[in-house]
Design a protein around this motif. Structure first.
Motif, mmCIF file in Angstrom:
data_model
loop_
_atom_site.group_PDB
_atom_site.id
_atom_site.type_symbol
_atom_site.label_atom_id
_atom_site.label_comp_id
_atom_site.label_asym_id
_atom_site.label_seq_id
_atom_site.Cartn_x
_atom_site.Cartn_y
_atom_site.Cartn_z
ATOM 1 N N ARG A 67 0.623 -1.168 -0.052
ATOM 2 C CA ARG A 67 -0.021 -0.074 0.002
ATOM 3 C C ARG A 67 0.905 1.277 -0.014
ATOM 4 N NH1 ARG A 67 -5.219 -0.801 1.324
ATOM 5 N NH2 ARG A 67 -5.374 1.485 2.062
ATOM 6 N N GLN A 68 2.016 1.222 0.397
ATOM 7 C CA GLN A 68 3.029 2.446 0.535
ATOM 8 C C GLN A 68 4.156 2.033 -0.113
ATOM 9 O OE1 GLN A 68 1.788 4.963 2.146
ATOM 10 N NE2 GLN A 68 0.008 4.016 2.922
ATOM 11 N N VAL A 69 4.793 3.198 -0.626
ATOM 12 C CA VAL A 69 6.070 2.981 -1.600
ATOM 13 C C VAL A 69 6.804 4.261 -0.951
ATOM 14 C CG1 VAL A 69 5.230 4.288 -3.664
ATOM 15 C CG2 VAL A 69 7.293 2.971 -3.636
ATOM 16 N N SER A 70 8.122 3.915 -0.820
ATOM 17 C CA SER A 70 8.981 5.129 -0.564
ATOM 18 C C SER A 70 10.374 4.920 -1.152
ATOM 19 C CB SER A 70 9.425 5.211 1.006
ATOM 20 O OG SER A 70 8.128 5.329 1.769
ATOM 21 N N ILE A 71 11.105 6.114 -1.358
ATOM 22 C CA ILE A 71 12.429 6.051 -2.077
ATOM 23 C C ILE A 71 13.475 6.571 -1.046
ATOM 24 C CG2 ILE A 71 12.106 8.145 -3.008
ATOM 25 C CD1 ILE A 71 13.911 6.922 -5.688
ATOM 26 N N TYR A 72 14.493 5.760 -0.916
ATOM 27 C CA TYR A 72 15.653 6.026 0.097
ATOM 28 C C TYR A 72 16.804 6.578 -0.600
ATOM 29 C CZ TYR A 72 12.466 4.412 3.639
ATOM 30 O OH TYR A 72 11.389 4.345 4.432
ATOM 31 N N ALA A 73 17.738 7.379 0.007
ATOM 32 C CA ALA A 73 19.375 7.594 -0.649
ATOM 33 C C ALA A 73 20.034 7.120 0.265
ATOM 34 C CB ALA A 73 19.576 9.149 -0.705
ATOM 35 N N LYS A 74 21.036 6.076 -0.132
ATOM 36 C CA LYS A 74 21.884 5.500 0.944
ATOM 37 C C LYS A 74 23.130 6.567 1.005
ATOM 38 C CE LYS A 74 24.073 1.827 -0.141
ATOM 39 N NZ LYS A 74 23.971 0.319 -0.735
ATOM 40 N N LYS A 75 23.289 6.700 2.115
ATOM 41 C CA LYS A 75 24.663 7.923 2.189
ATOM 42 C C LYS A 75 25.628 7.444 3.182
ATOM 43 C CE LYS A 75 21.961 12.128 0.776
ATOM 44 N NZ LYS A 75 21.811 13.458 1.206
ATOM 45 N N THR A 76 26.943 7.642 3.031
ATOM 46 C CA THR A 76 27.890 7.283 3.877
ATOM 47 C C THR A 76 28.314 8.504 4.752
ATOM 48 O OG1 THR A 76 28.829 5.872 2.207
ATOM 49 C CG2 THR A 76 30.245 6.342 4.138
ATOM 50 N N ILE A 77 28.724 8.317 6.117
ATOM 51 C CA ILE A 77 28.811 9.045 6.937
ATOM 52 C C ILE A 77 30.198 9.465 6.879
ATOM 53 C CG2 ILE A 77 29.042 9.801 9.543
ATOM 54 C CD1 ILE A 77 26.765 7.845 9.976
ATOM 55 N N VAL A 78 30.718 10.886 6.584
ATOM 56 C CA VAL A 78 32.098 11.292 6.398
ATOM 57 C C VAL A 78 32.482 12.509 7.114
ATOM 58 C CG1 VAL A 78 32.135 10.177 4.098
ATOM 59 C CG2 VAL A 78 31.402 12.647 4.262
ATOM 60 N N ASP A 79 33.627 12.727 7.336
ATOM 61 C CA ASP A 79 33.912 14.015 7.770
ATOM 62 C C ASP A 79 34.341 14.985 6.775
ATOM 63 O OD1 ASP A 79 34.927 15.947 9.475
ATOM 64 O OD2 ASP A 79 36.798 15.049 10.151
ATOM 65 N N GLY A 80 33.507 15.667 6.353
ATOM 66 C CA GLY A 80 33.721 16.593 5.121
ATOM 67 C C GLY A 80 33.057 16.150 4.089
ATOM 68 N N VAL A 81 31.972 16.648 3.695
ATOM 69 C CA VAL A 81 31.230 15.987 2.533
ATOM 70 C C VAL A 81 31.559 16.532 1.253
ATOM 71 C CG1 VAL A 81 28.921 16.137 1.574
ATOM 72 C CG2 VAL A 81 28.879 15.924 4.084
ATOM 73 N N TYR A 82 32.026 15.558 0.203
ATOM 74 C CA TYR A 82 32.374 15.967 -0.905
ATOM 75 C C TYR A 82 31.196 15.727 -2.038
ATOM 76 C CZ TYR A 82 35.077 15.661 -5.279
ATOM 77 O OH TYR A 82 35.288 15.813 -6.761
ATOM 78 N N ASP A 83 30.343 14.610 -1.701
ATOM 79 C CA ASP A 83 29.386 14.398 -2.790
ATOM 80 C C ASP A 83 28.092 14.319 -2.110
ATOM 81 O OD1 ASP A 83 27.521 13.659 -4.597
ATOM 82 O OD2 ASP A 83 28.387 11.698 -4.890
ATOM 83 N N PRO A 84 27.385 15.498 -2.142
ATOM 84 C CA PRO A 84 26.027 15.442 -1.003
ATOM 85 C C PRO A 84 25.175 14.458 -1.536
ATOM 86 C CG PRO A 84 26.804 17.684 -1.982
ATOM 87 C CD PRO A 84 27.485 16.601 -2.552
ATOM 88 N N SER A 85 25.086 13.950 -2.560
ATOM 89 C CA SER A 85 23.909 12.972 -3.008
ATOM 90 C C SER A 85 24.378 11.612 -2.279
ATOM 91 C CB SER A 85 23.817 12.814 -4.515
ATOM 92 O OG SER A 85 25.150 12.331 -5.031
ATOM 93 N N ALA A 86 25.596 11.391 -2.183
ATOM 94 C CA ALA A 86 26.022 9.899 -1.581
ATOM 95 C C ALA A 86 26.613 10.087 -0.398
ATOM 96 C CB ALA A 86 27.100 9.391 -2.552
ATOM 97 N N GLU A 87 27.049 11.367 0.357
ATOM 98 C CA GLU A 87 27.964 11.426 1.460
ATOM 99 C C GLU A 87 26.891 12.434 2.483
ATOM 100 O OE1 GLU A 87 32.420 10.992 -0.356
ATOM 101 O OE2 GLU A 87 31.488 13.080 0.355
#
Length: 496
Positions: free
Chosen positions: A54-74
């Motif tokens: 009944r429900q659908v969701s989309i998630y972004a899997k991001k890696t925890i870093v000290d200093g973000v270089y790629d906001p879509s993945a970090e």
């Protein structure tokens, strides 16, 4: 993002006949397409459905870093701990994407992708469904007509009934019920095309399978069907059981079954006849309803035959505009010429044809040496005898009663039938008769050779007679035209 999609899935499944798995896959591809349009890639995107879908969701899997270089993945550690206080460096978090993060163009492209995917899935699903139905009968309703082609509503899809596949007897109106045969299923860029026909011979076969249970369960089999749609159809049938009459089964009690077929074909004439492996008998049956007196095989290799009928049966055998004999030709796969008795007597048949005629009426038989060459012989019996090294007729006739009884797989009734076939088609000549016949032939050959020798010329020597010239008295002979001495012209009178 959480959206209740169960109602939409149910509607699509009902309207388009698409499975739930394919619909969920399409929704997932649509969300991933929008995500890629917005963030540039989908490597870290994950789509999840609830247990009840009944429900659908989309998630972004991001890696925890000290200093973000790629906001879509970090994601920064402090920001990650706001979402999960137990987050540590190098951990991965699933962050739900808000629908507001997708711009209008991404949403529109996703919708277009979804529609295209659903169209392709619908086309593939219908193609798989109807491809397996080629050769089957389907019922639809007349929708419209354009350039002679009738468009038929089949429920999930629309079929076409081209002009060439319509019987000339039939006239249709809007919403008329149409029963037709599926002959082609084509998948093109514009969609799926279902081609229907009411003129194919397989349409008649399918109708008989519906109306005659013996045909459906293969107790009675249809050897061949030929048809001129709207005018006449001929069927050759045979039975796999001796106690079932193939023609009677197709006609039905008081003609109930055949009348149902005729009504479906809008009054088209149907001839049901019994198939026979003997070409003469089959040709006789194929020319029904005419009664054929005799069938003459003119050239077996070229499949040329002559059917002799009474004067009163000639027009019936030929049919209107030659339709009956033309269908008989196609049914028997022979070139059949129809003649009356008088026309047959006047025909100038070649020597080979006369020989074939003589064979038909028993003047002399075609030379048959092998058991398998006998007309109408049981193929199974011939094969069993051949395995026992009994291939030639003379070998079979030389066997004694005990030897015949010892044969495995052949009954006494089958052996009696084989003897009757040999008596009918093979002339048995005793050895003494053969020797006498050969001696007579040799004498005739000697007499003929003597008659052809040139007569010996009698040798007779005649002395040449001499005469005297009446003018000068010189000696002359009969072959002289003038005197060699005086030159006077000579002439002689002969007395008989």
């Amino acid at each position: 993002m959480a959206t209740d999609i169960s109602e939409a899935i149910s509607l699509i499944m009902q309207d388009r006949g698409i499975s739930e798995e394919l619909i969920l896959k399409t929704i997932e591809d649509t969300l991933l397409s929008a995500y890629k349009r917005r963030f540039g890639n989908v490597d870290n995107a994950i789509v999840r459905f609830s247990e009840d879908n009944r429900q659908v969701s989309i998630y972004a899997k991001k890696t925890i870093v000290d200093g973000v270089y790629d906001p879509s993945a970090e994601i920064d550690l402090e920001e990650a701990r706001e979402l999960n206080p137990e987050a540590e460096m190098e951990d991965e978090l699933l962050i739900e994407v808000d629908p507001k993060d997708f711009d209008r163009i991404s949403v529109q492209n996703a919708k277009q992708t979804a529609r295209q995917s659903l169209r392709e899935i619908t086309k593939d699903t219908l193609y798989s469904e109807y491809k397996d139905k080629v050769g089957e009968i389907i019922i639809g309703y007349y929708q419209r007509e354009r350039n002679g082609t009738i468009y038929v509503d089949l429920g999930k899809i629309e079929g076409i009934l081209p002009k060439k596949f319509q019987s000339p007897r039939e006239i249709y109106h809007v919403n008329d019920r149409i029963k037709a045969l599926i002959v082609e299923v084509n998948k093109g860029p514009t969609g799926l095309q279902i081609v229907l026909s009411r003129t194919h011979t397989d349409f008649v076969r399918a109708i008989f399978e519906l109306e005659v249970p013996e045909v459906y369960d293969n107790t009675v089999e249809i050897h061949k069907i030929v048809r001129e749609a709207g005018y006449r159809t001929k069927l050759a049938v045979y039975s796999n059981r001796e106690d079932v009459d193939p023609v009677g089964a197709c006609v039905g009690l008081k003609g109930v079954r055949i009348q149902a077929v005729i009504r479906e074909l809008e009054g088209e004439k149907i001839d049901i006849l019994k198939y026979d492996p003997d070409p003469r008998r089959f040709i006789k049956n194929a020319l029904s309803p005419a009664e054929v007196r005799d069938v003459v095989i003119l050239d077996e290799a070229k499949h040329q035959a002559l059917a002799v009928v009474a004067d009163s049966q000639l027009s019936l055998a030929i049919g209107k505009q030659g339709l009956n004999v033309r269908l008989a030709n196609r049914l028997a796969d022979w070139s059949i010429d129809v003649k009356t008795d008088a026309q047959f007597e006047e025909m100038d048949i070649s020597s080979e044809s006369r020989r074939a005629v003589s064979e038909l009426f028993g003047d002399y038989g075609q030379e048959i040496s092998r058991i398998s060459e006998l007309p109408g012989v049981d193929i199974t019996v011939a094969a069993i005898l051949q395995e026992s090294e009994i291939d030639y007729i003379e070998d079979f006739l030389a066997l004694g009663g005990e030897e015949l009884a010892a044969l495995q797989g052949v009954s006494s009734e089958q052996l009696d039938i084989l003897r009757k076939l040999i008596e009918e088609y093979v002339e048995i000549i005793e050895e003494e008769e053969v020797e006498a016949f050969e001696e007579a032939e040799a004498e005739e050959a000697d007499e003929a050779s003597e008659a052809l020798k040139p007569a010996e010329e009698e040798s007779c020597e005649t002395e040449e007679e001499e005469y005297e010239c009446p003018e000068c008295g010189a000696k002359i002979t009969l072959d002289m035209t003038s005197c060699p001495n005086c030159g006077i012209g000579l002439s002689f009178e002969y007395e008989e």
